[in-house]
Design a protein around this motif. Structure first.
Motif, PDB file in Angstrom:
ATOM      1  N   GLY A 170       0.825  -1.203   0.000  1.00  0.00           N
ATOM      2  CA  GLY A 170       0.000   0.000   0.000  1.00  0.00           C
ATOM      3  C   GLY A 170       0.859   1.253   0.000  1.00  0.00           C
ATOM      4  N   LYS A 171       0.541   2.187   0.872  1.00  0.00           N
ATOM      5  CA  LYS A 171       1.326   3.405   1.012  1.00  0.00           C
ATOM      6  C   LYS A 171       1.868   3.459   2.434  1.00  0.00           C
ATOM      7  N   SER A 172       2.999   4.132   2.605  1.00  0.00           N
ATOM      8  CA  SER A 172       3.555   4.238   3.948  1.00  0.00           C
ATOM      9  C   SER A 172       4.348   5.526   4.090  1.00  0.00           C
ATOM     10  N   PHE A 173       4.615   5.869   5.342  1.00  0.00           N
ATOM     11  CA  PHE A 173       5.341   7.101   5.630  1.00  0.00           C
ATOM     12  C   PHE A 173       6.059   6.927   6.958  1.00  0.00           C
ATOM     13  N   LEU A 174       7.348   7.270   6.971  1.00  0.00           N
ATOM     14  CA  LEU A 174       8.151   7.145   8.189  1.00  0.00           C
ATOM     15  C   LEU A 174       8.743   8.485   8.568  1.00  0.00           C
ATOM     16  N   ARG A 175       8.533   8.870   9.811  1.00  0.00           N
ATOM     17  CA  ARG A 175       9.211  10.022  10.397  1.00  0.00           C
ATOM     18  C   ARG A 175      10.000   9.559  11.609  1.00  0.00           C
ATOM     19  N   ILE A 176      11.193  10.121  11.750  1.00  0.00           N
ATOM     20  CA  ILE A 176      11.956  10.000  12.982  1.00  0.00           C
ATOM     21  C   ILE A 176      12.164  11.426  13.474  1.00  0.00           C
ATOM     22  N   HIS A 177      11.749  11.698  14.709  1.00  0.00           N
ATOM     23  CA  HIS A 177      11.512  13.069  15.159  1.00  0.00           C
ATOM     24  C   HIS A 177      10.512  13.675  14.161  1.00  0.00           C
ATOM     25  N   ASP A 178      10.790  14.854  13.642  1.00  0.00           N
ATOM     26  CA  ASP A 178       9.925  15.449  12.624  1.00  0.00           C
ATOM     27  C   ASP A 178      10.529  15.306  11.226  1.00  0.00           C
ATOM     28  N   ILE A 179      11.560  14.516  11.102  1.00  0.00           N
ATOM     29  CA  ILE A 179      12.252  14.347   9.826  1.00  0.00           C
ATOM     30  C   ILE A 179      11.493  13.358   8.953  1.00  0.00           C
ATOM     31  N   GLN A 180      11.186  13.767   7.732  1.00  0.00           N
ATOM     32  CA  GLN A 180      10.548  12.875   6.775  1.00  0.00           C
ATOM     33  C   GLN A 180      11.620  11.938   6.222  1.00  0.00           C
ATOM     34  N   VAL A 181      11.631  10.718   6.709  1.00  0.00           N
ATOM     35  CA  VAL A 181      12.672   9.768   6.319  1.00  0.00           C
ATOM     36  C   VAL A 181      12.258   8.983   5.076  1.00  0.00           C
ATOM     37  N   LEU A 182      11.076   8.371   5.086  1.00  0.00           N
ATOM     38  CA  LEU A 182      10.588   7.600   3.948  1.00  0.00           C
ATOM     39  C   LEU A 182       9.197   8.083   3.563  1.00  0.00           C
ATOM     40  N   ASP A 183       9.059   8.533   2.328  1.00  0.00           N
ATOM     41  CA  ASP A 183       7.775   8.996   1.809  1.00  0.00           C
ATOM     42  C   ASP A 183       7.360   8.064   0.681  1.00  0.00           C
ATOM     43  N   ALA A 184       6.401   7.201   0.955  1.00  0.00           N
ATOM     44  CA  ALA A 184       5.850   6.304  -0.052  1.00  0.00           C
ATOM     45  C   ALA A 184       4.346   6.506  -0.100  1.00  0.00           C
TER      46      ALA A 184
END
Length: 728
Positions: free
Chosen positions: A647-661
């Motif tokens: 599907g779709k996913s999104f990863l943040r560590i702190h407020d940093i956009q690490v992975l935008d899918a």
């Protein structure tokens, strides 16, 4: 329990939930966003010029803006509103993308760079049922590519969410305000520069068209045609982007037409050679009478005769007054069309006032924003991250929803407007956006979360050596600059060499001109709560200094372009009291167009897991699963995260956009990104959204780092969460 401060998760307001019912009934408001170019906080009467006039001091000349003042009296004014960058292109890019300069792909002086192909203000609103239009300056189109089909700009407005475009494509086009005549700078001799209607260059038809008049006439025509057209049942979003008062300070051909609205004011005639009402007479000739004959006490000596205003400032004041007339004309049109009560209007500028004029130096004196104190009660100008360069006037009118004469002192920033408009349209903003909705503070409904005001910029110029500025600021090399607003305090630093460079600290509520640098008194106590550090409401300057040095690293993504001296600095961990193993898992259902910001949404289930894994509910369509907590990093160093899912996913560590899918993501395509982390606990948020069938549901998240070969995150017991209140 600790309260998360992830930007992605900021509020979908109660107002949005109420407006969702309106949207289903087809009653979403029209939205008009008006942007001036290089107009300072101090150039508007309601913000500063009226106070200046009340001094009755002949040495302090002033401008007037009756229509903007009226607009301010009918709605809300933001007195502590910032832009994401102190110069045009990055400021407008953050506005359109809804992200800070820590995540924007357009930074610094990257004029004409292609705006990121991701969620934008117009394409999200178009998804939610709006027709969208841009009239005026763009400058985010990307490098030219010419073939037999014409110019193929990769980020043409029509490729970034606008249904209709009429205006200047390139940044430099906007330096001239007569597109055909080009009186002072010959930008249109080559390369097809000029005014474009969608993909057609119509410059040859625009005799004597002064662009503020041209954009206004085109905007009025667009609004009128929409209200009377076949799409009248749909709301419209209009981005009206003036390129004045910046650059060549040219004059109109004549006085602003009387009347305003549907039958008066500026009108679109549509005849080549006479396209608008004022396309006649002599270009660069008309000056408002109150400015044409204005005098001032140039030597601050009442015993000597006053002198006429220099021509440059008569022109500058005329440019601002012309925008004011245009706003009054548009507001009258909304009333004439009976849509003023269902139209939200926002007025602001892209950065602080400029000292540029582009007029021939042998004929005109240079432009200095000190003449009108266009920076208002602050210091600094365009390209400065002092308040005068980044604090801008904002007026918002929405009759029946926003009380008249409302003053909003909540700090906010221009990348909050995209989430605000999406909220008004009935959906939470995408997690990709760093901004939050300002609807609660505007309407008084719902709980307003604190926006995150963060600014980055790099420029080699210096702060001007104006006598009006404090000696410590005059002639300061800008270099790499940053600003972070925390409560009433601003932390700002110039000419950054490393991540450990100290910030200057100012209480900009009590000291708007930033004259007292509190960083000089490390033991001084500041009235502010700092997440993860101290929530008692009082910390020393030295503790605050350490916090902001860490915090700016937790807001910035490396590798987007325009390198920073702190790109390779290790992102600091946070201190968490009594964490327990595992993550929070929250599941939301709804027909979301994107992975939504979920704060304010009610989860259908909530439990705890040891690592990001889906349960049967999370595998259902139209379901968002969000995992939040902390990831424990074993050693200082460079870590890479790898993701694949159906599907779709999104990863943040702190407020940093690490992975935008999310935007444009096709299931099963791998993503990976690198981040520099200190050992310790780091706030972690990972979201998965299954919005359509695409094979068997799955999420695969791997990582690698110092001494750590690539492996699934579930193999290591690295996740923690806050201990819940009452737990034993």
């Amino acid at each position: 329990m600790f309260r998360f401060v992830f930007l992605y998760a900021l509020t979908c307001s109660v107002g949005a939930l109420q407006l969702l019912a309106q949207s289903k009934a087809g009653r979403q408001p029209n939205i008009i966003f008006i942007l001036a170019d290089d107009q300072g906080y101090g150039d508007i009467g309601a913000f500063f010029q009226n106070q200046r006039a009340q001094l009755h001091d002949a040495s302090k000349p002033f401008e007037i803006s009756p229509h903007l003042d009226k607009l301010a009296s009918e709605g809300a004014v933001f007195t502590q509103h910032y832009v994401a960058a102190p110069i045009c292109a990055p400021s407008r890019a953050s506005l359109m993308l809804g992200v800070s300069q820590g995540h924007s792909n357009v930074r610094d002086n990257e004029f004409d760079k292609a705006l990121d192909d991701n969620y934008t203000m117009p394409n999200t609103l178009r998804t939610l049922g709006y027709t969208t239009a841009l009239i005026g300056k763009w400058g985010l189109e990307g490098n030219d590519k010419y073939d037999l089909n014409g110019y193929q700009w990769p980020a043409h407005p029509l490729k970034r969410g606008f249904d209709y475009y009429f205006g200047y494509m390139r940044h430099a086009d906007g330096h001239e305000h007569y597109p055909k005549e080009a009186l002072y700078r010959k930008y249109w001799a080559e390369n097809g520069k000029g005014v474009w209607q969608n993909t057609t260059n119509i410059t040859s038809k625009l005799d004597k068209c002064y662009t503020p008049d041209l954009w206004t006439a085109a905007a009025k025509k667009y609004i009128t045609d929409h209200v009377r057209g076949r799409d009248q049942s749909k709301p419209f979003f209009l981005y009206l982007a003036f390129e004045t008062p910046h650059a060549v300070q040219e004059l109109p051909t004549q006085a602003y037409p009387k009347g305003g609205g549907l039958h008066g004011g500026m009108q679109w005639i549509g005849k080549p050679g006479h396209m608008i009402t004022t396309a006649s007479g002599t270009p660069d000739s008309y000056m408002y009478p109150e400015y044409a004959n204005a005098t001032y006490d140039d030597d601050n000596d009442p015993s000597t005769p006053n002198k006429p205003w220099p021509a440059t400032y008569k022109r500058y004041a005329t440019a601002n007054r012309r925008i004011d007339d245009a706003v009054g004309d548009l507001m009258q049109l909304l009333k004439d069309l009976n849509i003023d009560n269902n139209t939200l209007v926002v007025y602001t500028s892209d950065n602080g006032p400029s000292n540029e004029s582009y007029l021939p130096e042998d004929r005109f004196p240079p432009n200095r924003p000190t003449f009108f104190s266009s920076f208002g009660p602050f210091e600094g100008i365009k390209a400065d991250t002092w308040e005068g360069g980044v604090r801008l006037p904002v007026i918002v009118r929405w009759s029946g929803h926003i009380p008249a004469k409302k003053v909003v002192a909540t700090p906010a920033i221009n990348y909050d407007w995209a989430p605000t408009f999406i909220d008004i349209a009935g959906q939470p903003a995408p997690q990709r956006m760093d901004g939050i909705s300002l609807l609660p503070v505007l309407t008084g409904k719902g709980v307003q979360r604190d926006p995150t005001v963060y600014i980055e910029y790099h420029g080699e110029e210096k702060t001007p050596d104006y006598a009006a500025f404090a000696p410590a600021k005059r002639g300061r090399v800008r270099g790499q600059t940053q600003l972070l607003r925390v409560g009433d305090y601003v932390a700002v630093r110039y000419n950054i060499q490393s991540a450990k460079d100290p910030f200057e600290i100012y209480n900009v509520v009590n000291d708007p001109a930033e004259l007292q640098n509190l960083a000089n008194d490390p033991a001084r106590q500041l009235a502010v709560k700092l997440p993860y550090v101290d929530t008692s409401g009082s910390v020393s300057v030295s503790v605050f200094q350490s916090y902001v040095q860490d915090r700016v690293l937790q807001l910035h993504h490396i590798g987007i372009g325009s390198p920073r001296p702190y790109d390779s600095a290790l992102v600091p961990a946070v201190k968490v009291v009594d964490p327990v193993p595992g993550l929070n898992r929250s599941i939301y259902t709804g027909n979301f167009p994107w992975i939504p910001q979920t704060a304010g949404l009610k989860p259908v289930t909530r439990d705890h897991v040891q690592f990001p894994e889906l349960n049967e509910k999370g595998k259902e369509l139209k379901t968002v699963t969000v995992f939040t907590g902390y990831i424990s990093v074993p050693r200082d160093g460079e870590y890479t995260f790898y993701m694949a899912c159906d599907g779709k996913s999104f990863l943040r560590i702190h407020d940093i956009q690490v992975l935008d899918a999310d935007y444009g993501y096709s299931g099963n395509l791998p993503r990976q990104e690198t981040i520099f982390l200190k050992a310790g606990l780091h706030p972690f948020s990972f979201s998965y959204y299954r919005d359509e069938e695409n094979g068997d549901p799955f999420v695969k998240l791997d990582w690698s780092g110092p001494g750590l070969r690539r492996q699934p995150v579930e193999k290591a017991k690295v996740f923690f969460r806050d201990k819940e209140a009452g737990a034993h």
